[in-house]
Design a protein around this motif. Structure first.
Motif, PDB file in Angstrom:
ATOM      1  N   ASP A 116       5.497   9.634   9.786  1.00 12.86           N
ATOM      2  CA  ASP A 116       6.679   9.078   9.129  1.00 12.86           C
ATOM      3  C   ASP A 116       6.669   9.390   7.633  1.00 12.86           C
ATOM      4  O   ASP A 116       7.690   9.800   7.066  1.00 12.86           O
ATOM      5  CB  ASP A 116       6.735   7.565   9.355  1.00 12.86           C
ATOM      6  CG  ASP A 116       7.901   6.917   8.617  1.00 12.86           C
ATOM      7  OD1 ASP A 116       9.055   7.147   9.009  1.00 12.86           O
ATOM      8  OD2 ASP A 116       7.648   6.184   7.648  1.00 12.86           O
ATOM      9  N   GLN A 117       5.517   9.225   6.994  1.00 12.72           N
ATOM     10  CA  GLN A 117       5.428   9.471   5.552  1.00 12.72           C
ATOM     11  C   GLN A 117       5.573  10.954   5.216  1.00 12.72           C
ATOM     12  O   GLN A 117       6.198  11.317   4.221  1.00 12.72           O
ATOM     13  CB  GLN A 117       4.101   8.928   5.015  1.00 12.72           C
ATOM     14  CG  GLN A 117       3.993   7.412   5.039  1.00 12.72           C
ATOM     15  CD  GLN A 117       5.067   6.754   4.183  1.00 12.72           C
ATOM     16  OE1 GLN A 117       5.226   7.074   3.011  1.00 12.72           O
ATOM     17  NE2 GLN A 117       5.817   5.835   4.776  1.00 12.72           N
ATOM     18  N   ILE A 118       5.018  11.814   6.038  1.00 13.98           N
ATOM     19  CA  ILE A 118       5.121  13.259   5.804  1.00 13.98           C
ATOM     20  C   ILE A 118       6.578  13.706   5.896  1.00 13.98           C
ATOM     21  O   ILE A 118       7.074  14.476   5.057  1.00 13.98           O
ATOM     22  CB  ILE A 118       4.259  14.041   6.806  1.00 13.98           C
ATOM     23  CG1 ILE A 118       2.770  13.794   6.537  1.00 13.98           C
ATOM     24  CG2 ILE A 118       4.574  15.535   6.742  1.00 13.98           C
ATOM     25  CD1 ILE A 118       2.321  14.210   5.163  1.00 13.98           C
ATOM     26  N   LEU A 119       7.312  13.205   6.895  1.00 15.99           N
ATOM     27  CA  LEU A 119       8.714  13.580   7.053  1.00 15.99           C
ATOM     28  C   LEU A 119       9.563  13.014   5.920  1.00 15.99           C
ATOM     29  O   LEU A 119      10.473  13.683   5.417  1.00 15.99           O
ATOM     30  CB  LEU A 119       9.240  13.095   8.408  1.00 15.99           C
ATOM     31  CG  LEU A 119       8.624  13.766   9.638  1.00 15.99           C
ATOM     32  CD1 LEU A 119       9.173  13.141  10.913  1.00 15.99           C
ATOM     33  CD2 LEU A 119       8.876  15.271   9.632  1.00 15.99           C
ATOM     34  N   ARG A 120       9.276  11.779   5.512  1.00 19.28           N
ATOM     35  CA  ARG A 120      10.034  11.156   4.426  1.00 19.28           C
ATOM     36  C   ARG A 120       9.876  11.941   3.117  1.00 19.28           C
ATOM     37  O   ARG A 120      10.818  12.057   2.330  1.00 19.28           O
ATOM     38  CB  ARG A 120       9.573   9.713   4.207  1.00 19.28           C
ATOM     39  CG  ARG A 120      10.064   8.721   5.257  1.00 19.28           C
ATOM     40  CD  ARG A 120       9.456   7.356   4.986  1.00 19.28           C
ATOM     41  NE  ARG A 120       9.855   6.370   5.970  1.00 19.28           N
ATOM     42  CZ  ARG A 120      10.936   5.598   5.855  1.00 19.28           C
ATOM     43  NH1 ARG A 120      11.701   5.700   4.777  1.00 19.28           N
ATOM     44  NH2 ARG A 120      11.223   4.727   6.788  1.00 19.28           N
ATOM     45  N   LYS A 123       7.171  17.067   3.463  1.00 21.10           N
ATOM     46  CA  LYS A 123       5.950  17.862   3.347  1.00 21.10           C
ATOM     47  C   LYS A 123       5.675  18.585   4.670  1.00 21.10           C
ATOM     48  O   LYS A 123       6.278  18.296   5.702  1.00 21.10           O
ATOM     49  CB  LYS A 123       4.755  16.969   3.005  1.00 21.10           C
ATOM     50  CG  LYS A 123       4.890  16.207   1.701  1.00 21.10           C
ATOM     51  CD  LYS A 123       4.867  17.115   0.496  1.00 21.10           C
ATOM     52  CE  LYS A 123       4.891  16.334  -0.796  1.00 21.10           C
ATOM     53  NZ  LYS A 123       4.873  17.210  -1.996  1.00 21.10           N
ATOM     54  N   HIS A 124       4.749  19.537   4.613  1.00 22.19           N
ATOM     55  CA  HIS A 124       4.304  20.245   5.801  1.00 22.19           C
ATOM     56  C   HIS A 124       2.788  20.098   5.907  1.00 22.19           C
ATOM     57  O   HIS A 124       2.067  20.397   4.944  1.00 22.19           O
ATOM     58  CB  HIS A 124       4.672  21.728   5.728  1.00 22.19           C
ATOM     59  CG  HIS A 124       6.146  21.983   5.744  1.00 22.19           C
ATOM     60  ND1 HIS A 124       6.922  21.902   4.601  1.00 22.19           N
ATOM     61  CD2 HIS A 124       6.993  22.294   6.760  1.00 22.19           C
ATOM     62  CE1 HIS A 124       8.183  22.171   4.912  1.00 22.19           C
ATOM     63  NE2 HIS A 124       8.254  22.403   6.202  1.00 22.19           N
ATOM     64  N   VAL A 125       2.315  19.632   7.050  1.00 20.35           N
ATOM     65  CA  VAL A 125       0.894  19.388   7.243  1.00 20.35           C
ATOM     66  C   VAL A 125       0.465  19.957   8.595  1.00 20.35           C
ATOM     67  O   VAL A 125       1.167  19.793   9.594  1.00 20.35           O
ATOM     68  CB  VAL A 125       0.567  17.882   7.189  1.00 20.35           C
ATOM     69  CG1 VAL A 125      -0.895  17.640   7.523  1.00 20.35           C
ATOM     70  CG2 VAL A 125       0.900  17.310   5.820  1.00 20.35           C
ATOM     71  N   PHE A 145       0.874  -1.167   0.000  1.00 20.81           N
ATOM     72  CA  PHE A 145       0.000   0.000   0.000  1.00 20.81           C
ATOM     73  C   PHE A 145       0.910   1.215   0.000  1.00 20.81           C
ATOM     74  O   PHE A 145       1.383   1.651   1.025  1.00 20.81           O
ATOM     75  CB  PHE A 145      -0.897  -0.005   1.243  1.00 20.81           C
ATOM     76  CG  PHE A 145      -1.963   1.058   1.226  1.00 20.81           C
ATOM     77  CD1 PHE A 145      -3.209   0.802   0.689  1.00 20.81           C
ATOM     78  CD2 PHE A 145      -1.714   2.315   1.752  1.00 20.81           C
ATOM     79  CE1 PHE A 145      -4.194   1.779   0.683  1.00 20.81           C
ATOM     80  CE2 PHE A 145      -2.686   3.293   1.752  1.00 20.81           C
ATOM     81  CZ  PHE A 145      -3.925   3.027   1.215  1.00 20.81           C
ATOM     82  N   GLY A 146       1.204   1.740  -1.192  1.00 18.49           N
ATOM     83  CA  GLY A 146       2.235   2.754  -1.298  1.00 18.49           C
ATOM     84  C   GLY A 146       3.584   2.125  -0.998  1.00 18.49           C
ATOM     85  O   GLY A 146       3.959   1.113  -1.590  1.00 18.49           O
TER      86      GLY A 146
END
Length: 323
Positions: free
Chosen positions: A257-261, A264-266, A190-191
Motif C-alpha cells: 500500500d505504501q509503495i503504491l501510494r 515507487k518501484h520495488v 508511525f509515518g
C-alpha cells in the motif's frame, strides 16, 4: 515479487538490475557496485559459466525497455560491457538509446576516446532528443539492494553501505524509526500509519520507542549505536514469535500500500510463502514471479497469475503455493 527456492537465481536477478543501474547512470567499478548492494566477485565469475555454453562471450550485454505512462512511446537502452582486467573498472564496449525502435543515440569503442570508455554517457549526454528519457535514468540511479542482517540492525557492527535514511545492511535503523514516530492530536503515528495498527501486527508489544541505551536494559559489554529501539512487552517476557502468518500477511499489505501510494518501484525476493498472503494479485501493479532453474541451469522467470475463481475459493496463496 520473486519467489523461489534457495539458489534459484532470485538474488542474481536483483544484482543484474543493479549492474544495469550502475552502467546506465554512472560507471561500473567495485565502489559503484557496492553502493548498490551487489556482491563483488572475480571478473571471470561475472560472466556465464554454464556447461551448455561452448564459448564465453567477450561482453556482458544488458538491455532495459520502458514507457513513461504519459504517451505510447517505448524507450530502450542497451549497453555492452567488458569485465575488468588490469583495472577495477568495467569498460563500455558500446551504449545505445532507442525510441520506438529508432536509434537516437549511441557510441562504441570505435567512435570514443580510450579514456572515456570507463564512464557511461547516457545520463550525462545533453542531446535534446534524450530529454524524454533522462527522467528514468535519474530515478534508476537510486536503485539499491536492501539486505539487512541482524548484527547491523542491532548496531553491533557498522553498515558498510550506509545510505539515508537507512543503510543497505540495516544501519541506522533506530534513527530512521525515530524520524517516523510522531504525535498528532494526542495520537501516536508511525509515518502515515497509526501506531495502534502497527502494534496490532506484533501482538506481544504494547509500545515502540527509540531512546538512548540504558544500563538497566543493555549490558555494558554490548556495543550499541547512539539510539536503540525499545519494545514494551505487554506480557513482560519475550516468548512470542515475531514472524507469524498474520504478521507476515499484514506487513506485506502495508508495504504494498505504501509503495503504491508513493509511486515507487520495488523488487522483493523471498523463499517464505507466508508473505504471499499479503499480495493483492488482482491489482495489476502488484505482480508475482516464480524463479527456478531450467534443464541447463539457467534462471527462468515466470509470472504467476491467479484467476478470480481461485481467489473466490478463499484459500490463502501460501497454501496454494505449497500444495
Amino acid at each position: 515479487m520473486f519467489i523461489g527456492s534457495n539458489g534459484s537465481g532470485k538474488s542474481t536477478i536483483l544484482e543484474g538490475i543493479g549492474l544495469l543501474s550502475a552502467a546506465m547512470t554512472d560507471r561500473v567499478d567495485a565502489a559503484s557496485l557496492q553502493r548498490k548492494g551487489i556482491r563483488l566477485s572475480v571478473p571471470a565469475l561475472y560472466k556465464s559459466n554454464f556447461k551448455s555454453i561452448n564459448r564465453l562471450k567477450s561482453t556482458v550485454d544488458l538491455s532495459l525497455e520502458w514507457d513513461d505512462g504519459s504517451s505510447s512511446d517505448v524507450y530502450q537502452y542497451d549497453v555492452h560491457l567488458t569485465t575488468p582486467t588490469d583495472t577495477e573498472y568495467w569498460k563500455y564496449h558500446s551504449e545505445a538509446f532507442f525510441q520506438n525502435g529508432e536509434r537516437l543515440w549511441g557510441r562504441s569503442n570505435a567512435s570514443s576516446r580510450q579514456s572515456s570508455n570507463y564512464i557511461g554517457f547516457f545520463l550525462f549526454n545533453d542531446a535534446i532528443n534524450l530529454n524524454a528519457s533522462r527522467k528514468i535514468a535519474e530515478d534508476f540511479s537510486a536503485y539499491g539492494i536492501f539486505q539487512p542482517n541482524t548484527m547491523t540492525l542491532r548496531g553491533t557492527m557498522p553498515d558498510t553501505t550506509q545510505t539515508p535514511p537507512i543503510g543497505l545492511n540495516g544501519g541506522r535503523l533506530a534513527e530512521a524509526i525515530k524520524a517516523l514516530i510522531h504525535s498528532e492530536d494526542d495520537e501516536v503515528f508511525f509515518g502515515s500509519l497509526c501506531m495502534d495498527d502497527i502494534l496490532d501486527m506484533i501482538d506481544w508489544a504494547a509500545a515502540i520507542t527509540v531512546a538512548a541505551p540504558k544500563k538497566s536494559n543493555i549490558n555494558a559489554n554490548v556495543p550499541t549505536t547512539r539510539d536503540v529501539i525499545e519494545f514494551t512487552d505487554r506480557y513482560m517476557k519475550d516468548t512470542a514469535q515475531l514472524l507469524n502468518p498474520r504478521l507476515a500477511k499484514k506487513m506485506m499489505e502495508v508495504f504494498c500500500d505504501q509503495i503504491l501510494r508513493q509511486d515507487k518501484h520495488v523488487f522483493l525476493t523471498t523463499h517464505n510463502p507466508l508473505v504471499l498472503d499479503g499480495l493483492n494479485l488482482s491489482n495489476d501493479n502488484i505482480r508475482l514471479f516464480a524463479v527456478d532453474h531450467d534443464s541447463n541451469g539457467y534462471a527462468q522467470i515466470q509470472r504467476v497469475r491467479v484467476s478470480q475463481k481461485l481467489i473466490n475459493e478463499g484459500q490463502p496463496l501460501s497454501r496454494l503455493w505449497i500444495f
